[in-house]
Scaffold this motif. Structure first.
Motif, PDB file in Angstrom:
ATOM      1  N   LEU A  41      38.000  41.397  38.679  1.00 14.10           N
ATOM      2  CA  LEU A  41      36.889  40.451  38.553  1.00 14.10           C
ATOM      3  C   LEU A  41      35.858  40.657  39.663  1.00 14.10           C
ATOM      4  O   LEU A  41      34.662  40.461  39.451  1.00 14.10           O
ATOM      5  CB  LEU A  41      37.410  39.014  38.587  1.00 14.10           C
ATOM      6  N   TYR A  42      36.325  41.042  40.833  1.00 11.15           N
ATOM      7  CA  TYR A  42      35.414  41.322  41.950  1.00 11.15           C
ATOM      8  C   TYR A  42      34.497  42.500  41.603  1.00 11.15           C
ATOM      9  O   TYR A  42      33.273  42.419  41.732  1.00 11.15           O
ATOM     10  CB  TYR A  42      36.228  41.619  43.210  1.00 11.15           C
ATOM     11  N   THR A  75      36.094  48.543  37.484  1.00  6.08           N
ATOM     12  CA  THR A  75      36.567  47.276  36.925  1.00  6.08           C
ATOM     13  C   THR A  75      37.890  47.427  36.188  1.00  6.08           C
ATOM     14  O   THR A  75      38.828  46.636  36.382  1.00  6.08           O
ATOM     15  CB  THR A  75      35.517  46.681  35.968  1.00  6.08           C
ATOM     16  N   ILE A  93      35.948  36.170  45.375  1.00  5.83           N
ATOM     17  CA  ILE A  93      35.827  36.994  44.170  1.00  5.83           C
ATOM     18  C   ILE A  93      34.380  37.043  43.693  1.00  5.83           C
ATOM     19  O   ILE A  93      33.877  38.086  43.257  1.00  5.83           O
ATOM     20  CB  ILE A  93      36.748  36.458  43.057  1.00  5.83           C
ATOM     21  N   TRP A 145      38.047  31.782  44.608  1.00  9.30           N
ATOM     22  CA  TRP A 145      36.949  32.121  43.703  1.00  9.30           C
ATOM     23  C   TRP A 145      35.660  32.437  44.452  1.00  9.30           C
ATOM     24  O   TRP A 145      34.824  33.202  43.957  1.00  9.30           O
ATOM     25  CB  TRP A 145      36.733  31.006  42.690  1.00  9.30           C
ATOM     26  N   LEU A 170      44.374  36.996  48.617  1.00  4.16           N
ATOM     27  CA  LEU A 170      44.903  36.159  47.539  1.00  4.16           C
ATOM     28  C   LEU A 170      46.393  35.890  47.711  1.00  4.16           C
ATOM     29  O   LEU A 170      46.934  34.959  47.105  1.00  4.16           O
ATOM     30  CB  LEU A 170      44.638  36.815  46.183  1.00  4.16           C
ATOM     31  N   LEU A 175      41.140  42.021  49.572  1.00  2.00           N
ATOM     32  CA  LEU A 175      41.144  40.927  48.608  1.00  2.00           C
ATOM     33  C   LEU A 175      42.555  40.591  48.112  1.00  2.00           C
ATOM     34  O   LEU A 175      42.927  39.418  48.010  1.00  2.00           O
ATOM     35  CB  LEU A 175      40.235  41.261  47.422  1.00  2.00           C
ATOM     36  N   TYR A 227      43.032  39.680  39.181  1.00  2.00           N
ATOM     37  CA  TYR A 227      41.874  39.151  39.893  1.00  2.00           C
ATOM     38  C   TYR A 227      41.004  40.207  40.568  1.00  2.00           C
ATOM     39  O   TYR A 227      39.793  40.032  40.683  1.00  2.00           O
ATOM     40  CB  TYR A 227      42.331  38.128  40.946  1.00  2.00           C
ATOM     41  N   LEU A 228      41.599  41.309  41.029  1.00  2.00           N
ATOM     42  CA  LEU A 228      40.802  42.334  41.716  1.00  2.00           C
ATOM     43  C   LEU A 228      39.699  42.876  40.808  1.00  2.00           C
ATOM     44  O   LEU A 228      38.563  43.096  41.255  1.00  2.00           O
ATOM     45  CB  LEU A 228      41.703  43.473  42.194  1.00  2.00           C
TER      46      LEU A 228
END
Length: 447
Positions: free
Chosen positions: A302-303, A162, A354, A351, A282, A278, A299-300
């Motif tokens: 968050l996946y 993360t 994700i 979203w 995006l 991803l 954003y990555l």
């Protein structure tokens, strides 16, 4: 991501919890590090794709070489660890992984093939490290709390996946000046070579830092006072030929195990494939049109963070609901989300893809335990077969890359959706299985 257990092990030292606090912290840091290193692939792939003007399929060679190392190195790594000991194995794995990171420095002034070689060496080191370090989770404390320690290390492995994109994506991608195909075509060979060198050099400092951390951990691990682990050798250690026959016997006796191996293959493949593409997804104008640096940094994570959060939710949910039912619900949810991501546009598509990470969270350990449930003497062979399924992380992204090059990136996500369809079937087929026994849960590797 997943780590590989190798057989059973026992400790000849005291299992006093207090005496093992420092060793447990060290091992937990190892789990964090290999989670961080693995997730950085998803940052580098779009970067290398742009720098070397690669197709999606060519860019996916990173995952093919990286996860292919799991498949090729795990057996010799197990033999090495059995011959020289778990502690030396962990130190060796850390040193090899550090060498892999150091190779990124000359790779940045060389070629894409050199990068692939560096990825393979790095992954080989992580594989040796995992084979050696996993048993320490079981012996660093009471056997009754082994499951809780496994949950802790899994959480830190997820924490690594993360935070790494969040912390290092800006360093790697922030200063990149991606040129389009038309702009690149206007450059002379000398200018093109200079462009490649400049853009590729952004990976040098982050991986030099990672190499330094890995070497420091190798020194700490070499001098740390850790319990002595001895393999509990049994009828399973009769050579490669006998091991193959034993595996075939296990699959024949328990078809659920064979379906579980396929489930692990497809799950790891789908999870890695979505992470791989991803950032590029995006970047599509129809989705979000985000620059690679912003997509990776904002954003990555968050996946992968969704998987971390989902593990804690799943821990409580599966105390009351059968694992197969939870697995089917999660798989059905991922299929729905991917279909939205494939055919919708804008924030809905962004979203939805994700959010798949949240429902990925419980799949690896749940498929693993369901496949091993009540298979008795074949548990060890079954665990090894299931870990071989991790090679799906090499194959599925490569296959999706081929689809992306032919039918388009957004539509290519139908392949991961098909993978989750089988996982839905597996969960529904064995929905009536009771919760796994403690010893089966303890056989599950960190994911």
């Amino acid at each position: 991501m997943a780590s590989i257990p190798q057989g059973s092990a026992q400790s000849h030292s005291s299992n006093n919890e207090g005496n093992n606090t420092i060793p447990l912290i060290i091992v937990t840091i190892l789990f964090f590090m290999w989670g961080a290193i693995t997730s950085l692939n998803d940052v580098l792939i779009p970067h290398l794709k742009s720098v070397f003007t690669l197709t999606y399929m060519q860019a996916a060679l990173v995952q093919l070489w990286f996860f292919g190392a799991y498949f090729l190195v795990s057996l010799p790594a197990g033999m090495y660890v059995r011959s020289f000991g778990y502690k030396k194995g962990a130190v060796t794995g850390l040193v090899i992984a550090a060498i892999g990171c150091l190779l990124f420095y000359p790779a940045a002034t060389s070629s894409y093939n050199f990068f692939l070689f560096a990825f393979f060496i790095l992954a080989a080191g992580i594989t040796v490290l995992q084979v050696a370090a996993n048993p320490y989770v079981a012996v660093l404390g009471s056997p009754k709390t082994a499951s809780s320690r496994l949950t802790l290390t899994q959480a830190f492995n997820s924490l690594g996946t993360t935070v790494a994109p969040k912390l290092l994506a800006g360093v790697i991608l922030g200063g990149a000046t991606f040129l389009g195909a038309e702009e690149l075509a206007k450059l002379s060979p000398e200018e093109l070579h200079a462009y490649h060198l400049t853009e590729a050099s952004s990976v040098q400092m982050p991986y030099l830092m990672l190499a330094g951390v890995l070497l420091l951990l190798a020194v700490i691990f070499a001098f740390a006072k850790l319990p002595t682990i001895v393999d509990a050798h049994d009828e399973n250690d009769k050579g490669i030929k006998q091991a193959i026959l034993s595996n075939l016997e296990a699959v024949k006796a328990y078809p659920r195990l064979a379906l579980g191996v396929l489930g692990i293959f497809l799950y790891v493949g789908a999870e890695v494939s979505i992470g791989t593409y991803l950032v590029n997804f995006l970047g599509l104008e129809r989705v979000a049109g985000l620059p690679a640096a912003k997509a990776a940094e904002d954003y990555l994570y968050l996946y992968w963070g969704g998987a971390m959060v989902g593990r804690f939710i799943g821990f409580f949910v599966m105390r009351y609901i059968r694992p197969g039912i939870v697995l089917s619900v999660c798989a059905g949810s991922t299929i729905t989300l991917i279909m939205i991501a494939t055919f919708a546009s804008g924030p809905a598509a962004m979203w939805s893809l994700i959010a798949v990470g949240l429902f990925n969270s419980i799949m690896f350990p749940t498929i693993f335990t369901m496949a091993l449930h009540d298979i008795g003497k074949y548990t060890s062979q079954g665990s090894g077969l299931l870990c071989m399924g991790i090679v799906g992380g090499a194959i599925v992204p490569y296959a999706q890359g081929g689809l992306a090059d032919t039918i388009g990136l957004q539509v290519s996500f139908l392949l991961p959706a098909a993978c989750y369809l089988f996982i839905f079937y597996f969960g529904a087929k064995y929905a009536n299985l009771t919760k796994s026994e403690e010893e089966v849960r303890e056989a599950v590797p960190a994911a």
